[in-house]
Enzyme design. Structure first.
Site, PDB file in Angstrom:
ATOM      1  CG  ASP A 245      -0.256  -0.229   2.509  1.00 53.76           C
ATOM      2  OD1 ASP A 245       0.770  -0.361   2.528  1.00 53.76           O
ATOM      3  OD2 ASP A 245      -1.032   0.082   3.711  1.00 53.76           O
TER       4      ASP A 245
ATOM      5  CG  HIS B 209      22.505   4.413 -17.296  1.00 50.47           C
ATOM      6  ND1 HIS B 209      21.856   3.782 -18.182  1.00 50.47           N
ATOM      7  CD2 HIS B 209      22.881   5.548 -17.404  1.00 50.47           C
ATOM      8  CE1 HIS B 209      21.614   4.592 -19.191  1.00 50.47           C
ATOM      9  NE2 HIS B 209      22.172   5.813 -18.739  1.00 50.47           N
TER      10      HIS B 209
ATOM     11  CG  ASP C  12      21.910  15.962 -16.230  1.00 43.50           C
ATOM     12  OD1 ASP C  12      22.936  15.550 -15.247  1.00 43.50           O
ATOM     13  OD2 ASP C  12      21.671  15.621 -17.384  1.00 43.50           O
TER      14      ASP C  12
ATOM     15  CG  HIS D 200      20.661  15.298 -22.301  1.00 45.11           C
ATOM     16  ND1 HIS D 200      19.827  16.003 -21.317  1.00 45.11           N
ATOM     17  CD2 HIS D 200      21.540  14.705 -21.562  1.00 45.11           C
ATOM     18  CE1 HIS D 200      20.541  15.751 -20.063  1.00 45.11           C
ATOM     19  NE2 HIS D 200      21.544  15.144 -20.212  1.00 45.11           N
TER      20      HIS D 200
ATOM     21  CG  HIS E 107      17.731  12.169 -20.977  1.00 45.00           C
ATOM     22  ND1 HIS E 107      18.168  10.944 -20.752  1.00 45.00           N
ATOM     23  CD2 HIS E 107      18.824  12.695 -20.161  1.00 45.00           C
ATOM     24  CE1 HIS E 107      19.316  10.741 -20.265  1.00 45.00           C
ATOM     25  NE2 HIS E 107      19.855  11.761 -19.888  1.00 45.00           N
TER      26      HIS E 107
ATOM     27  CE1 TYR F 236      32.241   8.172 -18.074  1.00 45.98           C
ATOM     28  CE2 TYR F 236      32.158   8.317 -20.436  1.00 45.98           C
ATOM     29  CZ  TYR F 236      31.551   8.950 -19.207  1.00 45.98           C
ATOM     30  OH  TYR F 236      30.981   9.957 -18.955  1.00 45.98           O
TER      31      TYR F 236
ATOM     32  NE  ARG G  41      28.200  11.829 -17.205  1.00 46.24           N
ATOM     33  CZ  ARG G  41      28.522  10.728 -16.516  1.00 46.24           C
ATOM     34  NH1 ARG G  41      29.108   9.951 -17.158  1.00 46.24           N
ATOM     35  NH2 ARG G  41      27.564  10.221 -15.599  1.00 46.24           N
TER      36      ARG G  41
ATOM     37  CD  GLU H 222      25.209  16.275 -17.004  1.00 48.21           C
ATOM     38  OE1 GLU H 222      25.566  15.344 -16.242  1.00 48.21           O
ATOM     39  OE2 GLU H 222      24.343  16.126 -17.913  1.00 48.21           O
TER      40      GLU H 222
HETATM   41  N1  GLY Z   1      22.072  12.265 -15.490  1.00 43.37           N
HETATM   42  C1  GLY Z   1      21.692  11.899 -16.690  1.00 43.37           C
HETATM   43  C2  GLY Z   1      22.588  12.415 -17.759  1.00 43.37           C
HETATM   44  O1  GLY Z   1      23.487  13.046 -17.543  1.00 43.37           O
HETATM   45  O2  GLY Z   1      22.132  12.375 -19.057  1.00 43.37           O
HETATM   46 MN    MN Z   2      22.978  14.949 -18.793  1.00 41.70          MN
HETATM   47 MN    MN Z   3      24.042  13.866 -15.689  1.00 39.45          MN
END
Ligand code: GLY
Ligand code: MN
Ligand code: MN
Length: 463
Positions: A38, A245, A273, A360, A367, A414, A431, A433
């Site tokens: 529930d 991921h 992000d 993206h 996304h 990577y 990475r 971003e």
């Molecule tokens: N966090 C998802 C991406 O970087 O696309």
């Molecule tokens: Mn991203």
């Molecule tokens: Mn990301």
């Protein structure tokens, strides 16, 4: 001063004008979803519905018709349920609260919607988005058809609403940009907080785990009013960074390792992000720094290629050009085997170390929606063979960037252990971003509240 409801009413008016003669659009919000027994998952509204209403309650549907009228169906007032689940707006208060023309209880959907569909020509709804919606629409149309013999007209055309709304959402208005700036600012602070906690715990000789840093992120998000993370936070220690991921888990974070954090909060329906990669103890080793500086340089090249009038793929191509040369320079690729930088690009030899795109769209969804091909050029398709898979690929001219579009710029490297890969680089995953609003002359990086240059990250981690 503009009412806070004005943007929603404007968007609905814009949508109404796109529905054509006698059009009607049906936009449900998201269903509640069971987690186990529930307990439900934390509720998150549907992005299209929210874009047009600003309304976050479950069990609601918006109807917009081409004459500009908006009708909302929402949960009825119910004292018993409100004691358990919280206050409901209710259909009596909804017209004023949401600036719509009419509102009904959601229980009246099956009786009211056929009346709204009567004498309309086109029915618009998001295709393949809401389970069961197609069936519901069929049942409503069946009711309208039963009234044809009394002179009613039944809609003959069904059209996908996603494309129309995606185009609208792709360019963010001032209000959306302001929310996204705040979201990115909160997330930047969360990254700093996680970096500093990591170094502090290691200095104190404590057992640092990925979840400790995840906790810092969440604390900072909620502390500043974000409702939740925009996606599952990635906190990846050492080799885990090479799992694209990966999610924050329980792995220990050790001296000498890098930590990759990809995390952003959602604020008032809008995502951020951000990814940063930093040395656990605050000091890059030589090989880590060599690869970090390469990824950073590739990101700077991508940023320089992001401006109104450029193509969506330009930042990716700029990144790949820098990485291709850099991979040869640092010895991750051998020129005797793969040739020069152009050969690395042509053969996609960089793919072993860089296997995702450089960005993206970003917006209400991490996304975000929006086509990646230029709509005016979709007819200009070309075919080529992929050098790695030998697959025949059809491509179309990439989207031309316009001011107000928001995208991420996120190159990485990577390095998994493999024959020929120098051991000093094994298991390094990096990475970087950032979130960029396209402007006429370039782009505004809204996530740079957390530093990106290696030396600046080291300085922050000493603090
Ligand atoms: N966090 C998802 C991406 O970087 O696309
Ligand atoms: Mn991203
Ligand atoms: Mn990301």
């Amino acid at each position: 001063m503009l009412s806070p409801l004005a943007p929603y009413a404007q968007r609905r008016a814009h949508l109404a004008a796109l529905l054509g003669q006698d059009g009607i659009a049906i936009i449900p919000t998201a269903p509640e979803r069971q987690r186990n027994r529930d307990s439900d998952f934390l509720y998150r509204h549907d992005s299209y519905f929210y874009y047009l209403t600003g309304f976050t309650e479950p069990s609601a549907v918006l109807i917009v018709t081409s004459d500009g009228r908006a009708t909302v169906f929402c949960q009825p007032k119910d004292l018993e349920r409100e004691i358990w689940d919280g206050i409901r707006l209710g259909p009596d208060a909804a017209p004023a609260a949401l600036a719509v023309d009419a509102a009904y209880s959601i229980a009246e959907l099956d009786t009211q919607v056929p009346k709204l569909l009567e004498n309309k020509a086109n029915v618009w709804y998001p295709f393949a988005t809401h389970q069961g919606l197609e069936g519901q629409i069929e049942s409503w149309l069946t009711k309208v058809r039963a009234r044809v013999r009394y002179g009613a007209l039944c809609p003959e055309v069904q059209r996908d609403l996603c494309g129309v709304l995606d185009e609208m959402r792709l360019v963010k208005d001032e209000q959306e940009q302001a929310t996204m700036r705040r979201a990115a600012q909160i997330s930047a602070g969360a990254h700093i907080r996680a970096m500093q906690r990591c170094a502090r715990m290691l200095r104190a000789g404590e057992d640092v785990r990925e979840y400790h840093l995840d906790a810092e992120l969440l604390h900072e998000f909620r502390q500043h009013g974000s409702q939740y993370p925009a996606y599952g936070s990635i906190v990846a220690a050492g080799a885990n960074a090479c799992v694209l991921h990966y999610r924050a888990d329980a792995a220990p974070i050790r001296e000498g390792e890098l930590v990759l954090i990809d995390a952003g909060c959602e604020l008032d329906g809008y995502a951020s992000d951000i990814t940063r990669t930093f040395p656990a103890n605050g000091c890059f080793t030589g090989p880590q720094r060599a690869l970090y500086d390469l990824v950073h340089a590739s990101q700077e090249a991508a940023i320089a290629a992001t401006f109104a009038g450029a193509r969506f793929t330009d930042p990716h191509e700029a990144t790949v050009a820098v990485l291709a040369q850099g991979l040869l320079d640092v010895g991750l690729l051998d020129a005797n085997l793969v040739g020069n930088a152009q050969d690395v690009i042509d053969k996609r030899a960089y793919f072993q170390f860089y296997m995702h795109r450089t960005g993206h769209w970003l917006g209400m969804d991490v996304h975000d929606c929006g086509g990646y091909n230029e709509p005016s050029e979709v007819g200009n398709a070309t075919e080529r063979r992929d050098p790695l898979s030998n697959e025949l690929i059809q491509s179309r001219p990439s989207r031309i960037l316009r001011a107000g579009m928001v995208l991420t710029i996120e190159p990485g490297l990577y390095v998994r252990p493999a024959p020929g890969v120098p051991e000093k680089f094994h298991n390094i995953g990096i990475r970087i971003e950032d979130d960029a609003i396209v402007t006429a002359t370039g782009c505004e990086l809204i996530s740079r509240g957390v530093p990106v240059a290696a030396g600046e990250i080291e300085a922050v981690m000493r603090g």
